[in-house]
Design a protein around this motif. Structure first.
Motif, PDB file in Angstrom:
ATOM      1  N   ALA A  62       0.862  -1.180   0.000  1.00  0.00           N
ATOM      2  CA  ALA A  62       0.000   0.000   0.000  1.00  0.00           C
ATOM      3  C   ALA A  62       0.890   1.218   0.000  1.00  0.00           C
ATOM      4  O   ALA A  62       1.960   1.210   0.605  1.00  0.00           O
ATOM      5  CB  ALA A  62      -0.908   0.007   1.225  1.00  0.00           C
ATOM      6  N   ASP A  76       1.004   5.821  -0.532  1.00  0.00           N
ATOM      7  CA  ASP A  76       0.352   7.108  -0.751  1.00  0.00           C
ATOM      8  C   ASP A  76       1.379   8.114  -1.221  1.00  0.00           C
ATOM      9  O   ASP A  76       2.523   8.119  -0.765  1.00  0.00           O
ATOM     10  CB  ASP A  76      -0.316   7.593   0.541  1.00  0.00           C
ATOM     11  CG  ASP A  76      -1.641   6.906   0.770  1.00  0.00           C
ATOM     12  OD1 ASP A  76      -2.596   7.212   0.024  1.00  0.00           O
ATOM     13  OD2 ASP A  76      -1.713   6.045   1.671  1.00  0.00           O
ATOM     14  N   ALA A 119       0.234  15.522  -3.153  1.00  0.00           N
ATOM     15  CA  ALA A 119      -0.038  16.290  -4.363  1.00  0.00           C
ATOM     16  C   ALA A 119       1.245  16.730  -5.053  1.00  0.00           C
ATOM     17  O   ALA A 119       2.239  17.060  -4.405  1.00  0.00           O
ATOM     18  CB  ALA A 119      -0.881  17.513  -4.021  1.00  0.00           C
ATOM     19  N   ARG A 127       2.625  15.478 -12.175  1.00  0.00           N
ATOM     20  CA  ARG A 127       3.137  14.213 -12.691  1.00  0.00           C
ATOM     21  C   ARG A 127       2.599  13.914 -14.073  1.00  0.00           C
ATOM     22  O   ARG A 127       1.683  14.575 -14.557  1.00  0.00           O
ATOM     23  CB  ARG A 127       2.726  13.061 -11.764  1.00  0.00           C
ATOM     24  CG  ARG A 127       3.616  12.890 -10.571  1.00  0.00           C
ATOM     25  CD  ARG A 127       2.784  12.667  -9.328  1.00  0.00           C
ATOM     26  NE  ARG A 127       3.442  13.184  -8.133  1.00  0.00           N
ATOM     27  CZ  ARG A 127       2.802  13.486  -7.035  1.00  0.00           C
ATOM     28  NH1 ARG A 127       1.488  13.349  -6.958  1.00  0.00           N
ATOM     29  NH2 ARG A 127       3.458  13.950  -6.007  1.00  0.00           N
ATOM     30  N   THR A 181       7.940  19.810 -10.350  1.00  0.00           N
ATOM     31  CA  THR A 181       8.802  19.900  -9.166  1.00  0.00           C
ATOM     32  C   THR A 181       8.084  19.373  -7.946  1.00  0.00           C
ATOM     33  O   THR A 181       6.866  19.466  -7.835  1.00  0.00           O
ATOM     34  CB  THR A 181       9.221  21.350  -8.876  1.00  0.00           C
ATOM     35  OG1 THR A 181       8.034  22.150  -8.811  1.00  0.00           O
ATOM     36  CG2 THR A 181      10.147  21.890  -9.950  1.00  0.00           C
ATOM     37  N   GLY A 182       8.851  18.822  -7.063  1.00  0.00           N
ATOM     38  CA  GLY A 182       8.356  18.442  -5.747  1.00  0.00           C
ATOM     39  C   GLY A 182       7.345  17.312  -5.760  1.00  0.00           C
ATOM     40  O   GLY A 182       6.972  16.787  -6.792  1.00  0.00           O
ATOM     41  N   GLY A 183       6.917  16.926  -4.556  1.00  0.00           N
ATOM     42  CA  GLY A 183       5.917  15.881  -4.426  1.00  0.00           C
ATOM     43  C   GLY A 183       6.414  14.536  -4.920  1.00  0.00           C
ATOM     44  O   GLY A 183       5.743  13.881  -5.681  1.00  0.00           O
ATOM     45  N   ARG A 184       7.643  14.158  -4.492  1.00  0.00           N
ATOM     46  CA  ARG A 184       8.197  12.909  -4.967  1.00  0.00           C
ATOM     47  C   ARG A 184       8.275  11.851  -3.866  1.00  0.00           C
ATOM     48  O   ARG A 184       8.722  10.736  -4.094  1.00  0.00           O
ATOM     49  CB  ARG A 184       9.603  13.180  -5.546  1.00  0.00           C
ATOM     50  CG  ARG A 184       9.784  12.715  -6.960  1.00  0.00           C
ATOM     51  CD  ARG A 184      11.156  13.129  -7.487  1.00  0.00           C
ATOM     52  NE  ARG A 184      11.264  14.545  -7.752  1.00  0.00           N
ATOM     53  CZ  ARG A 184      12.220  15.337  -7.262  1.00  0.00           C
ATOM     54  NH1 ARG A 184      13.130  14.848  -6.462  1.00  0.00           N
ATOM     55  NH2 ARG A 184      12.257  16.609  -7.581  1.00  0.00           N
ATOM     56  N   ASP A 185       7.855  12.242  -2.654  1.00  0.00           N
ATOM     57  CA  ASP A 185       7.988  11.333  -1.514  1.00  0.00           C
ATOM     58  C   ASP A 185       6.818  10.359  -1.483  1.00  0.00           C
ATOM     59  O   ASP A 185       5.657  10.762  -1.355  1.00  0.00           O
ATOM     60  CB  ASP A 185       8.037  12.098  -0.196  1.00  0.00           C
ATOM     61  CG  ASP A 185       8.757  13.417  -0.349  1.00  0.00           C
ATOM     62  OD1 ASP A 185       9.770  13.450  -1.069  1.00  0.00           O
ATOM     63  OD2 ASP A 185       8.278  14.409   0.231  1.00  0.00           O
ATOM     64  N   LEU A 186       7.169   9.106  -1.549  1.00  0.00           N
ATOM     65  CA  LEU A 186       6.165   8.054  -1.526  1.00  0.00           C
ATOM     66  C   LEU A 186       6.227   7.357  -0.176  1.00  0.00           C
ATOM     67  O   LEU A 186       7.302   6.979   0.283  1.00  0.00           O
ATOM     68  CB  LEU A 186       6.450   7.052  -2.649  1.00  0.00           C
ATOM     69  CG  LEU A 186       5.457   5.927  -2.845  1.00  0.00           C
ATOM     70  CD1 LEU A 186       4.215   6.451  -3.530  1.00  0.00           C
ATOM     71  CD2 LEU A 186       6.086   4.811  -3.639  1.00  0.00           C
ATOM     72  N   THR A 187       5.097   7.213   0.480  1.00  0.00           N
ATOM     73  CA  THR A 187       5.073   6.407   1.694  1.00  0.00           C
ATOM     74  C   THR A 187       4.546   5.037   1.322  1.00  0.00           C
ATOM     75  O   THR A 187       3.441   4.902   0.816  1.00  0.00           O
ATOM     76  CB  THR A 187       4.177   7.027   2.769  1.00  0.00           C
ATOM     77  OG1 THR A 187       2.831   7.022   2.296  1.00  0.00           O
ATOM     78  CG2 THR A 187       4.582   8.446   3.078  1.00  0.00           C
ATOM     79  N   LEU A 188       5.375   4.026   1.576  1.00  0.00           N
ATOM     80  CA  LEU A 188       5.034   2.663   1.175  1.00  0.00           C
ATOM     81  C   LEU A 188       4.897   1.783   2.409  1.00  0.00           C
ATOM     82  O   LEU A 188       5.734   1.846   3.301  1.00  0.00           O
ATOM     83  CB  LEU A 188       6.135   2.118   0.254  1.00  0.00           C
ATOM     84  CG  LEU A 188       5.961   0.702  -0.274  1.00  0.00           C
ATOM     85  CD1 LEU A 188       4.771   0.632  -1.213  1.00  0.00           C
ATOM     86  CD2 LEU A 188       7.226   0.240  -0.969  1.00  0.00           C
ATOM     87  N   HIS A 189       3.853   0.989   2.433  1.00  0.00           N
ATOM     88  CA  HIS A 189       3.653   0.052   3.550  1.00  0.00           C
ATOM     89  C   HIS A 189       3.628  -1.369   3.022  1.00  0.00           C
ATOM     90  O   HIS A 189       3.118  -1.622   1.932  1.00  0.00           O
ATOM     91  CB  HIS A 189       2.336   0.354   4.262  1.00  0.00           C
ATOM     92  CG  HIS A 189       2.116   1.804   4.545  1.00  0.00           C
ATOM     93  ND1 HIS A 189       2.713   2.449   5.596  1.00  0.00           N
ATOM     94  CD2 HIS A 189       1.397   2.735   3.882  1.00  0.00           C
ATOM     95  CE1 HIS A 189       2.355   3.733   5.569  1.00  0.00           C
ATOM     96  NE2 HIS A 189       1.557   3.934   4.542  1.00  0.00           N
ATOM     97  N   GLY A 190       4.166  -2.276   3.805  1.00  0.00           N
ATOM     98  CA  GLY A 190       4.129  -3.674   3.404  1.00  0.00           C
ATOM     99  C   GLY A 190       5.450  -4.152   2.851  1.00  0.00           C
ATOM    100  O   GLY A 190       5.521  -5.184   2.212  1.00  0.00           O
TER     101      GLY A 190
END
Lengths: 248, 248
Positions: free
Chosen positions: A43, A45, A48, A51, B119-128
């Motif tokens: 999973a 997230d 904004a 892209r 620009t910006g907004g490249r941080d992805l939070t991944l779980h699992g």
DNA sequence: GACTTGATTTCGGAG
DNA sequence: CTCCGAAGTCAAGTC
């Protein structure tokens, strides 16, 4: 061939164009500010940001930022694309089953959308693969060592199919493992499994000792890491430095 | 944020737009009929067809057809893009060194070109991920087995860092190898290397026999293949079925 | 379907 | 820089 293109569309305009493009089986490119969420094998997230969203008629979906070869988020082929306007946003969702996973892209603003029908011209001729290396060795076995005779490729064993099986000048069985590029320790482990499996199969003597091994292992690769060389030496295997294609 | 977009441009128009977009550091999307050739770690050729070319300001280049998650051709980040009109075609070339490789896309026709500053907004939070699995085990060691006590993560060894090192209820050292999904035989080999390295380090008895092993190996993964189970049993290791995240 | 392995793997981290 | 292993790896071939 027809290209559709809308600049700075309203969500509703973008929705129409998307649905038409889905219908036509177009390859679609969407620039816009969006959030992305994924739920499935894992999973994730993504907040904004601007892209590029690529939607393919085979169900693949790719979300690209300005960096990296890999999409920051994606959905594999075989998914289904759906678009809708919800809560003042354009929502594009790609879903598939087995495993169940969903990618949701929510655009707060679509800057540009273009779509094109794309057919044919998908065949790539590639040179320099492991298969090319195998072909090269079968045509010139002496590149492995003088007197080497290949007997079989993809020879089955309890550890899986070995790349090349043959005999050396003394008639000793040889298992050859091929790698198209520099290898680490894992390749040695793989080779060792094949050799062990073949020894068992042949009922050969498995003792370690001063006796020459009854099954030899040869790793053919352009180069190997130090640790791989260590493990190779431990096992009594050999390395042959060879490129997948002849040097230019 | 500004989007540039040209529909059915001449090669010269497209060239201008491309060079401006390179200058601005835009993310670029080009639809057109082209041939593609690559030369570097391998070599490939792709005949004429309609495709989508994506050019990123970090040097990445992607050629996508209407199928597949993977680009049919590409160039990794760190390359440099150049465009030119040659022989009645728009030639886009991405080059990098170490290793030397070049991707060349020759458009006989550009259907559409768009570009956007991103620009910006490249941080992805991944779980699992595997790290989530490690966290889960450190917080609830009993999920591995009752009485298990983690002592160290990423513990160094001559075979590399082991995922989790600890002791069982009897105080016997335990090497835990974590995998976030179903695993094959290779994971068992990896675990075996760590166990062997630790045995050597501890000067433990390495004989196989009826004596209980002085170092245990535990493979934590949602599931394992039959062949992996065999190899696990051969080595006397255990499998613990566990998901990287709690079941919903 | 599950299983195995290659890949122009890519990517990130450690040394 | 090299080395090493994870990845929502992907993709192809086999069983």
């Amino acid at each position: 061939m027809t290209v559709t293109s809308v600049h700075d569309p309203s969500h509703r305009e973008a929705l129409w164009e998307l649905e038409d493009a889905f219908e036509r089986g177009d390859l679609i490119s969407v620039f816009g500010r969006c959030t992305v969420s994924y739920e499935g094998r894992a999973a994730s997230d993504l907040g904004a940001g601007d892209r590029l969203l690529v939607l393919k008629p085979d169900g693949a979906a790719l979300v690209h930022t300005d960096e990296g070869r890999q999409p920051v988020n994606w959905q594999p082929p075989g998914s289904e694309h759906h678009a809708a306007v919800r809560g003042g946003q354009l929502r594009v969702r790609s879903t598939r089953t087995n495993p169940d996973e969903t990618l949701t892209v929510r655009f707060e603003r679509v800057h540009h959308l273009s779509a094109m029908a794309v057919t044919g011209g998908r065949d790539l001729t590639l040179h320099g693969s492991e298969e090319d290396l195998r072909t090269r060795i079968l045509e010139r076995p002496e590149l492995v060592e003088p007197g080497f005779e290949p007997r079989e490729t993809e020879r089955p064993s309890s550890a899986g199919p070995m790349d090349v099986f043959g005999v050396d000048a003394d008639g000793t069985p040889v298992v050859v493992e091929l790698k198209r590029r520099r290898v680490g320790p894992d390749a040695v482990g793989q080779l060792a499994r094949y050799v062990r499996a073949l020894k068992e199969e042949l009922g050969a003597d498995e003792r370690d000792g001063d006796d020459p091994p009854t099954v030899r292992g040869v790793l053919v690769a352009p180069s190997i890491t130090d640790r791989a060389a260590e493990r190779l030496a431990d096992r009594g295997f050999d390395h042959v430095a060879l490129e997948p294609t002849p040097e230019e």
